[in-house]
Design an enzyme around this catalytic site. Structure first.
Site, short mmCIF file in Angstrom:
data_model
loop_
_atom_site.label_atom_id
_atom_site.label_comp_id
_atom_site.label_asym_id
_atom_site.label_seq_id
_atom_site.Cartn_x
_atom_site.Cartn_y
_atom_site.Cartn_z
N GLU A 197 0.82 -1.22 0.00
CA GLU A 197 0.00 0.00 0.00
C GLU A 197 0.86 1.27 0.00
O GLU A 197 0.47 2.29 -0.55
CB GLU A 197 -0.95 0.02 1.20
CG GLU A 197 -2.10 -0.98 1.10
CD GLU A 197 -1.74 -2.37 1.63
OE1 GLU A 197 -0.56 -2.60 1.97
OE2 GLU A 197 -2.65 -3.22 1.71
N PHE B 153 -11.57 -8.10 13.32
CA PHE B 153 -10.43 -8.45 12.46
C PHE B 153 -10.14 -7.31 11.48
O PHE B 153 -11.03 -6.82 10.81
CB PHE B 153 -10.73 -9.75 11.69
CG PHE B 153 -9.62 -10.14 10.75
CD1 PHE B 153 -8.37 -10.49 11.24
CD2 PHE B 153 -9.82 -10.12 9.39
CE1 PHE B 153 -7.34 -10.83 10.38
CE2 PHE B 153 -8.79 -10.46 8.51
CZ PHE B 153 -7.54 -10.82 9.01
N GLN B 154 -8.90 -6.92 11.44
CA GLN B 154 -8.42 -5.83 10.57
C GLN B 154 -9.16 -4.50 10.82
O GLN B 154 -9.35 -3.72 9.90
CB GLN B 154 -8.48 -6.22 9.09
CG GLN B 154 -7.48 -7.34 8.77
CD GLN B 154 -7.24 -7.55 7.28
OE1 GLN B 154 -8.11 -7.33 6.47
NE2 GLN B 154 -6.03 -7.98 6.94
N LYS C 256 -17.87 -1.69 5.40
CA LYS C 256 -18.21 -2.72 4.41
C LYS C 256 -19.71 -2.76 4.15
O LYS C 256 -20.15 -2.97 3.01
CB LYS C 256 -17.70 -4.08 4.90
CG LYS C 256 -17.49 -5.06 3.75
CD LYS C 256 -16.79 -6.33 4.22
CE LYS C 256 -16.63 -7.32 3.08
NZ LYS C 256 -15.93 -8.54 3.50
N MET D 120 23.91 10.01 3.24
CA MET D 120 23.74 11.29 3.92
C MET D 120 23.97 11.13 5.42
O MET D 120 24.59 11.99 6.06
CB MET D 120 22.35 11.86 3.64
CG MET D 120 22.16 13.28 4.15
SD MET D 120 23.33 14.46 3.43
CE MET D 120 22.40 15.05 2.01
#
Lengths: 573, 182
Positions: free
Chosen positions: A63, A125-126, A175, A488
């Site tokens: 993602e 869940f999630q 959902k 760096m």
């Protein structure tokens, strides 16, 4: 056929929330979406299946890759980037990109799936509270739990993302809202009563600014991304040309004015050019256009341009006097304010003052640039690689960079002829930004050459997006400047931590073989004799290409304004 | 120099806005001394009253950051003498002790407090006023069987009318479409 074309579109049709998401995206002309599916956003992905003609979905490998790609797309095209992800880890993986887009004012619409509304707050869940998590790094966000609220939320999201000072917005859709039905009707958002994206230009402040500029003996312009976001490149050029104003750029302002323009005096800030840094503390009027006085630009604030009167043109009132006290604040879109200001300023040339920049340029040329571009060392330098790329692309390519030494060198030495050609993570300094952003940029402007210049550290942060290149055939040219160090950080360890190289040396894999695994042609070089040929081959190659260049392991980027030092204490070595 | 500032923010009624507002303070490591939200004179618009102790330079920047939020119509800050403000404290006091010291009359007459409720063992006293007087009463009650107390946030009205007029004007202007190509 004719009947289909003339069918009224405003008619209300019953459809699912998921379908409404897609119809809304079509209404906003979002033809390219970056994302990654998962449980809580499956209804939207199912609906997407029916919209393949209108909306192309780019499946990234993570993602974070999706959101950086959307950023690259937005920065290259000037359009809103769209990202989709599922709930929980899908949504939290977007956060770095959202924060990056927030600080760099990039318009994004992020759509995340969420667990069904009866499950909210149950540690399902999630489930994560992505609204709270994303709040400080979004311009606006909203959770939608009812299907009928979807079109309105998306319309507002696009309007907010794009208007005024752009930024990322997030819509979290449960959902059940995706499954449930609504009567779809779409109306673009054109106003929100509590939101004033573009303040009106106050003509009295314009007059005050013009007076300061007209009286100035040593005026100095700093320009930032506001010029690009406001599509004010032509107005800006007319402004500086009328009064002969030396102008220096911030990292994100780069490419708004052609590099070769005689009034372009170079880069500001920590690794900027010698002249603009030194003379910041000598100018009498400082004119900031669409920039925000970041600490990497100002160095020590208490010793920053104290002698100068300050004019600041910005669209965001919260930027006025935030870091540097402003004498003449000019709010509004700089496309409009610059036009008004140009009308009021006198023609001038400031040749003597401009000469001061040239004198300091010469010092930098002799002490830094010559050795960087035509080195005596055996090892290749980053600067000479960039210089060769310039020759091959003639300043027309889109340069996408990651974060670190290669970024500073690439931005310092790349020649730009057109705007929206420099894409980099400026404010947040997100390593791993470059590769996915370059994919998004290439898909957004397929007719332009897109060159991803990237360090060996940052490359490995999102290296999985080579898979996205493989699948989409986005012809990104990747140049890995490999010094086997987090360069760096190593430079700082050398200069400020007595060379204690704590966890900065990298043992790297065979990048060319990795690229080959993804069907990307690659080559690795370490000698000057091979450089020209390799770059020519890369540019001539039709598909994507990876060129690994081994550069000097312990080279440093100069000039440098050490942290906490004044800009006029800029070091050349 | 730091001092108390009362920030008034007029907002849309949007879930999570409180979070967005407090994070502006959190980012700057600023403490919110008190916070109150309520509806406002304008239908659909809420008002937040926030007291913070800081410098004027910082409060100015905070107010601009607040106003920058999409759902905040307007934010202003004032010093104490530019507003009329009050806070409420409720005290729970032992009835027995109160009777012993003949508190009830002294409270009502001298301290401008009132008795809200008297139960078997305790009574609830309400005091409305500035923080200083409320705290004085708190100190006064401590030796006399004070069981519990709670303080409200500050509610405050701005003395000048300009802000409200300005707010209505802003809301009307905000309805007008803007050029999204900016």
């Amino acid at each position: 056929m004719e009947a289909v074309l003339t069918k009224p579109t405003a008619q209300k049709v019953k459809t699912s929330g998921a379908d409404a998401v897609l119809q809304s995206l079509v209404a906003e002309e979002a033809s390219l979406v970056f994302g990654y599916p998962g449980g809580a956003i499956m209804p939207v992905y199912d609906a997407l299946y029916h919209y393949q003609e209108q909306i192309k979905h780019v499946l990234t490998r993570h993602e974070q890759g999706a959101i950086h790609a959307a950023q690259g797309y937005a920065r290259a095209t000037g359009e809103v980037g769209v990202v989709m992800a599922t709930s929980g880890p899908g949504a939290t993986n977007l956060i770095t990109g959202i924060a990056d887009a927030m600080i760099d004012s990039t318009p994004l619409v992020c759509i995340t799936g969420q667990v069904a509304s009866p499950l909210l707050g149950t540690d399902a869940f999630q489930e994560t509270d992505i609204i709270s998590i994303s709040m400080p790094v979004t311009k606006w966000n909203i959770q939608v739990t009812k299907a009928e609220d979807i079109p309105g939320a998306i319309a507002k999201a696009f309007y907010i993302a794009k208007s005024g000072r752009p930024g990322p917005v997030l819509i979290d859709i449960t959902k059940d809202a995706q499954f449930n039905e609504l009567e779809f009707e779409y109306e673009k958002c054109e106003a929100i009563r509590s939101y004033r994206p573009v303040p009106e230009v106050d003509s009295s402040q314009v007059a005050k600014a013009a007076e300061l500029i007209n009286q100035a003996k040593k005026p100095f312009v700093l320009f930032g991304q506001g010029v690009i976001l406001g599509e004010a490149e032509a107005e800006f050029k007319a402004f500086i040309e009328k009064a002969g104003l030396p102008s220096a750029w911030t990292l994100l302002g780069l490419s708004a004015l052609p590099t070769e323009h005689p009034l372009n005096v170079g880069m500001l800030g920590m690794h900027g050019n010698y002249g603009p840094n030194k003379l910041t503390n000598e100018c009498d009027v400082l004119i900031a256009v669409g920039m925000r006085f970041d600490d990497r630009v100002t160095g020590k604030l208490s010793e920053y341009a104290k002698q100068a009167k300050v004019v600041h043109l910005d669209i965001d009132p919260a930027e006025i006097s935030k870091n540097v006290k402003v004498d003449a604040p000019v709010l509004g879109n700089c496309k409009e304010s610059l036009t008004q200001l140009t009308a009021l300023i006198n023609r001038n040339s400031h040749l003597e003052w401009l000469e001061r920049f040239r004198e300091l340029d010469l010092i930098e040329q002799n002490q830094v640039i010559n050795e960087e571009l035509n080195p005596n060392s055996e090892a290749l330098t980053m600067g000479e690689v960039i210089n060769r790329i310039n020759k091959e692309t003639d300043g027309d390519a889109v340069l996408v960079t990651d974060v670190g030494q290669h970024q500073m060198v690439a931005c310092r030495y790349t020649q730009f002829k057109q705007t929206k050609s420099n894409i980099t993570s400026g404010g947040l300094g997100t390593m791993g930004f470059c590769l996915p952003a370059a994919i998004g940029a290439k898909l957004g402007v397929p007719n332009r050459e897109v060159i991803a210049v990237i360090g060996d550290g940052g490359f490995q942060m999102t290296i999985q997006e080579l898979g996205t290149i493989f699948q989409t055939e986005a012809a990104v040219k990747i140049v890995v400047l490999n010094n086997s160090f987090l360069g760096m950080v190593r430079q700082w360890q050398q200069l400020f931590f007595d060379k204690r190289y704590s966890s900065t040396e990298l043992v790297n894999p065979d990048f060319v073989r990795i690229a080959e695994g993804y069907g990307i042609k690659g080559k690795s070089i370490d000698s000057r004799d091979d450089l020209d040929g390799a770059i020519k081959e890369m540019i001539a190659h039709e598909g994507s290409y990876l060129l690994e260049v081994h550069v000097g392991k312990e080279d440093n980027v100069f000039p440098m304004v050490p942290t906490g030092a004044s800009v006029s204490d800029v070091r050349l070595s | 120099m730091t001092q108390d500032f009362t920030i008034t923010a007029f907002t849309e009624n949007h879930i999570g806005l409180l979070n967005r507002i407090t994070s502006i303070f959190t980012r700057r490591h600023l403490n919110i001394e008190s916070l109150n939200t309520s509806e406002s004179q304008i239908r659909g618009i809420h008002r937040f009253t926030i007291v913070t102790n800081t410098t004027e330079d910082t409060v100015k920047k905070v107010v601009l950051q607040l106003e920058k939020q999409v759902e905040i119509v307007k934010a202003v800050y004032h010093l104490d003498d530019e507003t009329v403000f009050q806070e409420i404290v409720l005290f729970k006091v032992s009835v027995e002790k109160a009777a012993e010291h003949n508190l009830v009359e002294r409270l009502i007459r001298d301290k401008n407090a009132r008795i809200l409720s008297v139960e078997q063992d305790f009574m609830i006293i309400e005091k409305t006023g500035h923080k200083v007087e409320n705290d004085e009463l708190l100190e006064f009650l401590k030796p006399f069987g004070l069981i519990d107390y709670v303080k409200s946030g500050r509610v405050s009205l701005i003395k000048l009318d300009e802000e409200l007029k300005d707010l209505q004007k802003l809301l009307a202007e905000g309805e007008q479409p803007t050029n999204t190509s900016n």
